[in-house]
Write a protein that holds these residues in place. Structure first.
Motif: not given
Length: 430
Positions: A104, A146-149, A151, A234, A236
């Motif tokens: 992350n 900001c991406d999918d990883q 946090r 989510s 996350k």
């Protein structure tokens, strides 16, 4: 948990969290210098360890003196709870710990304290975490980072060392769109000048060492929880939304709701990382908070007067104080810090690195120390000290170029401070 403030800031900074000691009637919060607490019986102990009852077990986790400070800071910040710990750096790790897993990342501002830059550049990689450094004045770049990883998004309200003010409303909107919390370091502003939660922050961190204590005696840190983030929206944040094996499958968010992050910080963070604030430090900080608004008003008043003087001095190249009308951040003062732009800023000395060194060595009232937020006026040449481990490019990005010194303006007589700077600048640029 704190209730909605029913009193003004000046009252809350003295009374929030504190009550007369029930055993002795002592009006000042006692220093509970103890490691452990006697349980009423076996069932009471089991309930505490199962998180079914709130109470005191062991001072690595909870302590009555520290608990008062936690409630006070949470109240001043407008949060639901807080966790105090051993330092500001500890608070940053404590804030990230429930959010991050290996792989992350956290999107962070380039304008940060040098130690934080080092912590995020090198140290957090040992946890398998990564940091993406972005100029937070470039909102498109922040959004793109900001991406999918990702946090969390991290910044300072008033950035150290330059005193730059972050557009918290704009940054929080980006964090919201990415579905991640905004963490704001409010050390340089304090909740008297800025309340990041009102601008969309999820978590607020402090080095309580600085303005909250205000007397340069103890180190400490704090993480304040807004209670407003949906940790279960989510997948996350499994540490807060998924079953916790150490507590028989308990789900922190489902069980504790708005206080999920606070309970996790104590039950998991302090238990396993052990970054505990000692009760003596909490006591000194509690006494410091009682005069916070009075001190901050004087810090701001003095800083404005000295910054204006420096800006008009031909020996000075530029001054970064956001309170100056010439500052590109001046328009953010009224929105983000309506009571003033703080007491921290930098200025560039004509003559560069060597002139800065001479200036620091020639001052008499200003103390040359690696600290800020003291009642005493402080100065440091960041490029040779706090930001020494950074590349020159990183130093410039952080506002700590080789020709720049950082000042933390204290509560002394402003004319005396100007006279001290005047004589030192004469020697530095002779």
């Amino acid at each position: 948990m704190t209730d909605a403030p029913a009193h003004g800031f000046d009252t809350l900074q003295i009374h929030a969290g504190a009550r007369p000691d029930p055993a002795t009637g002592a009006r000042q919060t006692p220093i509970y210098q103890t490691t452990a607490y006697v349980f009423r019986d076996a069932d009471h102990a089991a309930a505490l360890f199962n998180l079914q009852e709130v109470g005191f077990i062991y001072s690595r986790l909870t302590n009555p003196t520290v608990a008062v400070l936690q409630e006070r800071i949470a109240t001043l910040e407008g949060g639901v709870g807080a966790v105090c710990c051993s330092s500001g750096h500890a608070a940053q790790i404590m804030a990230l710990f429930p959010l991050m897993m290996p792989g992350n990342n956290v999107v962070v501002s380039t304008r940060l304290y040098g130690g934080t830059v080092t912590q995020f550049t090198h140290t957090i990689k040992r946890f398998g975490w990564n940091a993406k450094f972005v100029d937070f004045d470039d909102l498109d770049a922040v959004k793109a980072a900001c991406d999918d990883q990702t946090r969390a998004v991290f910044c300072e309200a008033i950035a150290n060392p330059g005193g730059y003010i972050t557009d918290l409303d704009a940054i929080s909107a980006i964090a919201d769109e990415a579905g991640v919390p905004l963490i704001v370091d409010n050390t340089s502003a304090t909740p008297y000048l800025c309340r990041p939660i009102e601008h969309g922050a999820t978590l607020v961190v402090h080095s309580t060492t600085k303005y909250l204590t205000g007397n340069g005696t103890v180190t400490g840190g704090c993480v304040v929880d807004s209670g407003k983030f949906d940790w279960s929206a989510s997948d996350k944040f499994p540490s807060l939304s998924a079953p916790e094996p150490a507590y028989h499958g308990l789900k922190f968010h489902e069980t504790f709701g708005a206080l999920a992050f606070t309970f996790h910080g104590i039950a998991i963070g302090l238990r396993d990382l052990g970054m505990t604030m000692n009760p003596q430090a909490a006591h000194y900080t509690l006494m410091g908070t009682e005069t916070l608004s009075l001190r901050m008003d004087r810090h701001v008043e003095n800083a404005m007067k000295i910054a204006e003087w420096l800006e008009n001095d031909p020996r000075v190249d530029y001054v970064t104080y956001a309170g100056l009308k010439s500052s590109p951040y001046n328009k953010r003062v009224e929105k983000i810090c309506p009571r003033g732009a703080g007491g921290l800023f930098t200025f560039a000395v004509k003559g560069g690195y060597e002139a800065c060194v001479k200036l620091v060595n020639s001052l008499e009232i200003f103390s040359h120390v690696a600290n800020l937020g003291d009642t005493r006026s402080l100065i440091i040449h960041s490029a040779s000290t706090t930001h020494r481990q950074l590349t020159e490019e990183q130093q410039v990005a952080a506002g700590a170029a080789p020709e720049v010194v950082r000042v933390s303006i204290g509560t002394e007589n402003a004319d005396d401070l100007i006279a001290d700077l005047d004589q030192a600048l004469a020697k530095a640029t002779a």
